[in-house]
Design a protein around this motif. Structure first.
Motif, PDB file in Angstrom:
ATOM      1  N   ARG A 203     -23.690  16.704  -1.776  1.00  0.00           N
ATOM      2  CA  ARG A 203     -23.582  18.154  -1.876  1.00  0.00           C
ATOM      3  C   ARG A 203     -23.782  18.628  -3.303  1.00  0.00           C
ATOM      4  O   ARG A 203     -24.457  19.636  -3.559  1.00  0.00           O
ATOM      5  CB  ARG A 203     -22.215  18.614  -1.351  1.00  0.00           C
ATOM      6  N   ALA A 204     -23.195  17.908  -4.267  1.00  0.00           N
ATOM      7  CA  ALA A 204     -23.332  18.297  -5.674  1.00  0.00           C
ATOM      8  C   ALA A 204     -24.794  18.219  -6.110  1.00  0.00           C
ATOM      9  O   ALA A 204     -25.307  19.127  -6.774  1.00  0.00           O
ATOM     10  CB  ALA A 204     -22.468  17.392  -6.549  1.00  0.00           C
ATOM     11  N   LYS A 205     -25.478  17.162  -5.715  1.00  0.00           N
ATOM     12  CA  LYS A 205     -26.880  17.015  -6.092  1.00  0.00           C
ATOM     13  C   LYS A 205     -27.738  18.096  -5.444  1.00  0.00           C
ATOM     14  O   LYS A 205     -28.649  18.642  -6.077  1.00  0.00           O
ATOM     15  CB  LYS A 205     -27.380  15.628  -5.706  1.00  0.00           C
ATOM     16  N   GLU A 206     -27.455  18.404  -4.192  1.00  0.00           N
ATOM     17  CA  GLU A 206     -28.207  19.450  -3.493  1.00  0.00           C
ATOM     18  C   GLU A 206     -28.029  20.799  -4.184  1.00  0.00           C
ATOM     19  O   GLU A 206     -28.994  21.561  -4.346  1.00  0.00           O
ATOM     20  CB  GLU A 206     -27.748  19.554  -2.040  1.00  0.00           C
ATOM     21  N   LEU A 207     -26.805  21.091  -4.583  1.00  0.00           N
ATOM     22  CA  LEU A 207     -26.526  22.376  -5.222  1.00  0.00           C
ATOM     23  C   LEU A 207     -27.225  22.469  -6.575  1.00  0.00           C
ATOM     24  O   LEU A 207     -27.792  23.512  -6.925  1.00  0.00           O
ATOM     25  CB  LEU A 207     -25.015  22.559  -5.387  1.00  0.00           C
ATOM     26  N   ILE A 208     -27.194  21.382  -7.340  1.00  0.00           N
ATOM     27  CA  ILE A 208     -27.870  21.369  -8.636  1.00  0.00           C
ATOM     28  C   ILE A 208     -29.375  21.571  -8.441  1.00  0.00           C
ATOM     29  O   ILE A 208     -30.014  22.364  -9.146  1.00  0.00           O
ATOM     30  CB  ILE A 208     -27.591  20.051  -9.383  1.00  0.00           C
ATOM     31  N   GLU A 209     -29.965  20.861  -7.470  1.00  0.00           N
ATOM     32  CA  GLU A 209     -31.404  20.976  -7.207  1.00  0.00           C
ATOM     33  C   GLU A 209     -31.789  22.404  -6.835  1.00  0.00           C
ATOM     34  O   GLU A 209     -32.877  22.867  -7.173  1.00  0.00           O
ATOM     35  CB  GLU A 209     -31.807  20.027  -6.075  1.00  0.00           C
ATOM     36  N   SER A 210     -30.896  23.115  -6.148  1.00  0.00           N
ATOM     37  CA  SER A 210     -31.211  24.468  -5.691  1.00  0.00           C
ATOM     38  C   SER A 210     -31.005  25.525  -6.769  1.00  0.00           C
ATOM     39  O   SER A 210     -31.374  26.677  -6.577  1.00  0.00           O
ATOM     40  CB  SER A 210     -30.356  24.820  -4.468  1.00  0.00           C
ATOM     41  N   ARG A 211     -30.411  25.135  -7.900  1.00  0.00           N
ATOM     42  CA  ARG A 211     -30.084  26.119  -8.942  1.00  0.00           C
ATOM     43  C   ARG A 211     -30.648  25.705 -10.298  1.00  0.00           C
ATOM     44  O   ARG A 211     -29.998  25.872 -11.325  1.00  0.00           O
ATOM     45  CB  ARG A 211     -28.568  26.276  -9.060  1.00  0.00           C
ATOM     46  N   LEU A 212     -31.836  25.160 -10.336  1.00  0.00           N
ATOM     47  CA  LEU A 212     -32.390  24.698 -11.601  1.00  0.00           C
ATOM     48  C   LEU A 212     -32.764  25.846 -12.533  1.00  0.00           C
ATOM     49  O   LEU A 212     -33.126  25.610 -13.692  1.00  0.00           O
ATOM     50  CB  LEU A 212     -33.619  23.817 -11.354  1.00  0.00           C
ATOM     51  N   ASP A 213     -32.657  27.070 -12.056  1.00  0.00           N
ATOM     52  CA  ASP A 213     -32.892  28.219 -12.932  1.00  0.00           C
ATOM     53  C   ASP A 213     -31.719  28.478 -13.863  1.00  0.00           C
ATOM     54  O   ASP A 213     -31.789  29.338 -14.738  1.00  0.00           O
ATOM     55  CB  ASP A 213     -33.193  29.468 -12.115  1.00  0.00           C
ATOM     56  N   GLY A 214     -30.629  27.720 -13.697  1.00  0.00           N
ATOM     57  CA  GLY A 214     -29.480  27.851 -14.588  1.00  0.00           C
ATOM     58  C   GLY A 214     -28.355  28.682 -14.032  1.00  0.00           C
ATOM     59  O   GLY A 214     -27.294  28.779 -14.644  1.00  0.00           O
ATOM     60  N   ASP A 215     -28.548  29.294 -12.871  1.00  0.00           N
ATOM     61  CA  ASP A 215     -27.514  30.148 -12.269  1.00  0.00           C
ATOM     62  C   ASP A 215     -26.516  29.295 -11.492  1.00  0.00           C
ATOM     63  O   ASP A 215     -26.405  29.382 -10.281  1.00  0.00           O
ATOM     64  CB  ASP A 215     -28.171  31.178 -11.349  1.00  0.00           C
ATOM     65  N   LEU A 216     -25.800  28.449 -12.231  1.00  0.00           N
ATOM     66  CA  LEU A 216     -24.862  27.516 -11.611  1.00  0.00           C
ATOM     67  C   LEU A 216     -23.686  27.314 -12.547  1.00  0.00           C
ATOM     68  O   LEU A 216     -23.865  27.030 -13.728  1.00  0.00           O
ATOM     69  CB  LEU A 216     -25.555  26.178 -11.328  1.00  0.00           C
ATOM     70  N   GLU A 217     -22.485  27.452 -12.015  1.00  0.00           N
ATOM     71  CA  GLU A 217     -21.277  27.267 -12.813  1.00  0.00           C
ATOM     72  C   GLU A 217     -20.535  26.024 -12.341  1.00  0.00           C
ATOM     73  O   GLU A 217     -20.639  25.619 -11.179  1.00  0.00           O
ATOM     74  CB  GLU A 217     -20.366  28.494 -12.710  1.00  0.00           C
ATOM     75  N   LEU A 218     -19.773  25.440 -13.259  1.00  0.00           N
ATOM     76  CA  LEU A 218     -18.995  24.252 -12.941  1.00  0.00           C
ATOM     77  C   LEU A 218     -18.028  24.539 -11.796  1.00  0.00           C
ATOM     78  O   LEU A 218     -17.788  23.685 -10.935  1.00  0.00           O
ATOM     79  CB  LEU A 218     -18.234  23.792 -14.190  1.00  0.00           C
ATOM     80  N   GLU A 219     -17.487  25.752 -11.765  1.00  0.00           N
ATOM     81  CA  GLU A 219     -16.574  26.155 -10.698  1.00  0.00           C
ATOM     82  C   GLU A 219     -17.244  26.020  -9.331  1.00  0.00           C
ATOM     83  O   GLU A 219     -16.622  25.588  -8.358  1.00  0.00           O
ATOM     84  CB  GLU A 219     -16.124  27.602 -10.922  1.00  0.00           C
ATOM     85  N   ASP A 220     -18.536  26.373  -9.256  1.00  0.00           N
ATOM     86  CA  ASP A 220     -19.262  26.279  -7.984  1.00  0.00           C
ATOM     87  C   ASP A 220     -19.320  24.842  -7.486  1.00  0.00           C
ATOM     88  O   ASP A 220     -19.070  24.558  -6.305  1.00  0.00           O
ATOM     89  CB  ASP A 220     -20.694  26.807  -8.148  1.00  0.00           C
ATOM     90  N   LEU A 221     -19.685  23.922  -8.377  1.00  0.00           N
ATOM     91  CA  LEU A 221     -19.812  22.523  -7.996  1.00  0.00           C
ATOM     92  C   LEU A 221     -18.474  21.929  -7.558  1.00  0.00           C
ATOM     93  O   LEU A 221     -18.389  21.255  -6.530  1.00  0.00           O
ATOM     94  CB  LEU A 221     -20.372  21.713  -9.173  1.00  0.00           C
ATOM     95  N   ALA A 222     -17.438  22.181  -8.351  1.00  0.00           N
ATOM     96  CA  ALA A 222     -16.118  21.628  -8.026  1.00  0.00           C
ATOM     97  C   ALA A 222     -15.606  22.182  -6.700  1.00  0.00           C
ATOM     98  O   ALA A 222     -15.058  21.447  -5.872  1.00  0.00           O
ATOM     99  CB  ALA A 222     -15.138  21.932  -9.155  1.00  0.00           C
ATOM    100  N   ARG A 223     -15.795  23.488  -6.482  1.00  0.00           N
ATOM    101  CA  ARG A 223     -15.319  24.120  -5.252  1.00  0.00           C
ATOM    102  C   ARG A 223     -16.030  23.548  -4.022  1.00  0.00           C
ATOM    103  O   ARG A 223     -15.406  23.266  -2.998  1.00  0.00           O
ATOM    104  CB  ARG A 223     -15.533  25.629  -5.320  1.00  0.00           C
ATOM    105  N   GLU A 224     -17.342  23.348  -4.119  1.00  0.00           N
ATOM    106  CA  GLU A 224     -18.106  22.811  -2.991  1.00  0.00           C
ATOM    107  C   GLU A 224     -17.656  21.399  -2.627  1.00  0.00           C
ATOM    108  O   GLU A 224     -17.780  20.975  -1.473  1.00  0.00           O
ATOM    109  CB  GLU A 224     -19.597  22.813  -3.322  1.00  0.00           C
ATOM    110  N   CYS A 225     -17.127  20.681  -3.617  1.00  0.00           N
ATOM    111  CA  CYS A 225     -16.664  19.309  -3.378  1.00  0.00           C
ATOM    112  C   CYS A 225     -15.162  19.249  -3.110  1.00  0.00           C
ATOM    113  O   CYS A 225     -14.610  18.150  -2.920  1.00  0.00           O
ATOM    114  CB  CYS A 225     -17.017  18.420  -4.572  1.00  0.00           C
ATOM    115  N   GLY A 226     -14.489  20.392  -3.127  1.00  0.00           N
ATOM    116  CA  GLY A 226     -13.062  20.417  -2.849  1.00  0.00           C
ATOM    117  C   GLY A 226     -12.213  19.766  -3.917  1.00  0.00           C
ATOM    118  O   GLY A 226     -11.148  19.211  -3.622  1.00  0.00           O
TER     119      GLY A 226
END
Length: 303
Positions: A203-226
């Motif tokens: 899930r983390a890798k998928e989210l990073i791949e989908s946001r390579l424009d930089g619109d991604l926060e650490l909070e988003d990644l941590a939340r998606e992984c619980g």
């Protein structure tokens, strides 16, 4: 919502400054973390204006020597100190800190609400930090803080080139370091030490791949992984051997390499499609990770 903490224009005005450079991170739900650069040359002597009392700290890095530093807390003057460039100072915003500004000054201030320290302690399964330990007006030699601040300060020069993920990661690292070094934070015995579960890694890798424009926060990644941000960063590195930001940058480079094989696309176009702000930004990051320019890499692969 208007930001009211001791950073940005709210802080700059206390030193009779306007349009001060500021970097803001919102990687903690209960508060903002921010860096503000304070600089003045040959000022007419004045005392800094009182900062509204709040349950927060400022942690400052001196960027130049400041001899004969006169400092007050709660109206009490503390011994005069000779501050050196590179030293770290702490200010408790519950104690009405005031500084005499009577010579050229330059420092970077990290705004750290106490709520964030509580969150860091909670994520480390440690007791809350009642207050940070420091001597008022004294500078500390803290190489770790200097290195973290220097890394974060790159965003002052080219803010459009610095991903929010990087800003969030550095801000969290600074908060954790301060909690440990000045707050006596000792992680609890049951802090999880393992890497990410397979589904979390995917899930983390998928989210990073989908946001390579930089619109991604650490909070988003941590939340998606619980997970908490602290646990997520540690587990991600254990699972991949890289920080989330390093992985993010490498995925940008991988996308750029694929696009570079298409000779019909210009280097500027490849950079934009790979999430970089412009061609110069693309070239700098590509050289950092690949060791050569995108143009040379393309010629070597396509000839």
């Amino acid at each position: 919502m208007t930001d009211t903490g001791a950073y940005g224009e709210n802080l700059g005005s206390r030193f009779e400054l306007q349009n001060v450079p500021t970097i803001l991170s919102r990687n903690v739900k209960r508060g903002s973390l921010a860096l503000t650069e304070i600089r003045g040359n040959d000022p007419i002597p004045f005392c800094s204006k009182p900062i509204p009392i709040e349950n927060a700290y400022l942690v400052a890095i001196q960027k130049r020597d400041y001899p004969n530093h006169l400092y007050w807390e709660d109206g009490k003057q503390y011994p005069v100190q000779n501050l050196r460039a590179g030293q770290t100072l702490l200010y408790d915003l519950r104690r009405d800190p005031v500084v005499l500004m009577d010579k050229p000054f330059h420092s970077i201030h990290f705004y750290l609400p106490s709520d964030v320290l509580d969150k860091v302690a909670e994520e480390a399964s440690a007791p809350k930090i009642s207050e940070l330990a420091y001597k008022p007006g004294c500078g500390y030699d803290d190489p770790t803080m200097v290195n973290l601040m220097s890394a974060a300060a790159t965003a002052f020069t080219n803010p459009e080139e610095v991903p929010q993920l990087f800003v969030d990661h550095i801000a969290l690292a600074m908060a954790s370091h301060i909690a440990s070094t000045y707050g006596g934070l000792v992680p609890g015995s049951h802090v999880a030490k393992g890497g990410l579960a397979p589904w979390q890694k995917k899930r983390a890798k998928e989210l990073i791949e989908s946001r390579l424009d930089g619109d991604l926060e650490l909070e988003d990644l941590a939340r998606e992984c619980g997970l908490s941000k602290r646990h997520f960063c540690r587990a991600f590195r254990q699972s991949t051997g890289q920080s989330p930001h390093e992985w993010f940058q490498l995925r940008r480079i991988d996308r750029a390499k694929d696009l570079l094989l298409d000779r019909d696309k210009s280097l500027a176009e490849v950079g934009i499609l790979s999430g970089f702000s412009d061609q110069s930004h693309f070239t700098r990051v590509f050289m950092q990770y690949v060791g050569t320019t995108p143009g040379v890499w393309r010629r070597n692969r396509c000839e």
